[in-house]
Design a protein around this motif. Structure first.
Motif: not given
Length: 263
Positions: A13, A50-51, A60-61, A63-66, A87-88, A91
């Motif tokens: 991450p 990213l989601g 898993p990715s 990093i999350r977009p947020e 979605e990514t 976001a």
């Protein structure tokens, strides 16, 4: 029995530190066929998913977009869901200054209310310290499945991206059959390298040809080991199959999603 599937190393991450200005150019694999490039503070993501992907993942990715603080641009090679995550992109909208792709992809982005710009193959534009050129691709896979109906990608709807950074050139070939012009580019420093043994991707034999056409280029292997789909060739490449057949095999980079590679 479930077919054996090569799996990417455990995700590393990262957070806001990956987006800060730095002395050189750093590349991070985002999983599947996505990348974050930070070139002396200019930050670009290619095909970030990213989601919201509709298939199970092995890793898993990173990093999350947020958690993305800021992006100068997102580059989208084509409109398949494992490359163009609506979605990514949505976001990231409040933190991303621009979105780029082919004319078709640019139209889809604009329909979403995002600042999307479409370009012709061969067009060149600049994002901060990075000059970007669209390279040709052939990924009209829908032509083999007429029973599905719907839109069939035209040649001009899909692309790769050639990025000229102050520290060397990076080539994201994109999802594509091997084209003659792929073998006659100026030698890149790093290729974001799809080696999926699938008829609408480079294919393993042609991946060997492409790699050996640029024997000094580093190969950051992607489009493998992230999606839990052992019976689907586009997601089920094995680095060992490629590494055994290319010149200078040590240049093949088997990185974890999120792991930093300094150009």
């Amino acid at each position: 029995m479930k077919q054996k599937q090569a799996r990417a190393p455990e995700t590393v991450p990262f957070g806001a530190e990956a987006f800060r200005a730095e002395a050189g150019t750093t590349v991070r694999w985002l999983g599947n066929a996505g990348a974050l490039i930070n070139s002396r503070g200019t930050t670009v993501m290619i095909d970030p998913v990213l989601g919201g992907f509709d298939m199970p993942l092995l890793v898993p990715s990173p990093i999350r977009p947020e958690a993305v603080p800021v992006l100068d641009a997102v580059l989208i090679t084509h409109a398949d869901g494992d490359h163009f995550s609506r979605e990514t992109c949505a976001a990231l909208g409040a933190r991303c200054a621009a979105y780029h792709g082919t004319q078709y992809v640019g139209g889809l982005l604009s329909e979403m209310g995002l600042p999307g710009t479409g370009h012709a193959i061969g067009a060149r534009f600049v994002v901060g310290d990075i000059a970007v050129t669209l390279t040709p691709a052939d990924h009209s896979w829908q032509a083999d499945y007429p029973e599905q109906g719907g839109y069939v990608f035209r040649r001009e709807d899909c692309c790769g991206f050639w990025l000229d950074t102050p520290d060397g050139s990076i080539w994201a070939v994109g999802d594509s059959r091997l084209l003659p012009e792929h073998l006659t580019m100026a030698p890149p420093k790093l290729i974001l390298f799809d080696f999926s043994d699938d008829g609408w991707h480079i294919g393993l034999n042609n991946a060997v040809r492409l790699a050996n056409a640029y024997p000094q280029a580093k190969l950051l292997l992607w489009h493998w080991g992230c999606v839990d789909a052992p019976d689907m060739k586009p997601f089920n490449a094995d680095p060992a199959d490629l590494i055994a057949r290319i010149e200078n095999p040590a240049r093949a980079l088997v990185l974890a999603p999120g792991e930093a590679y300094a150009l």
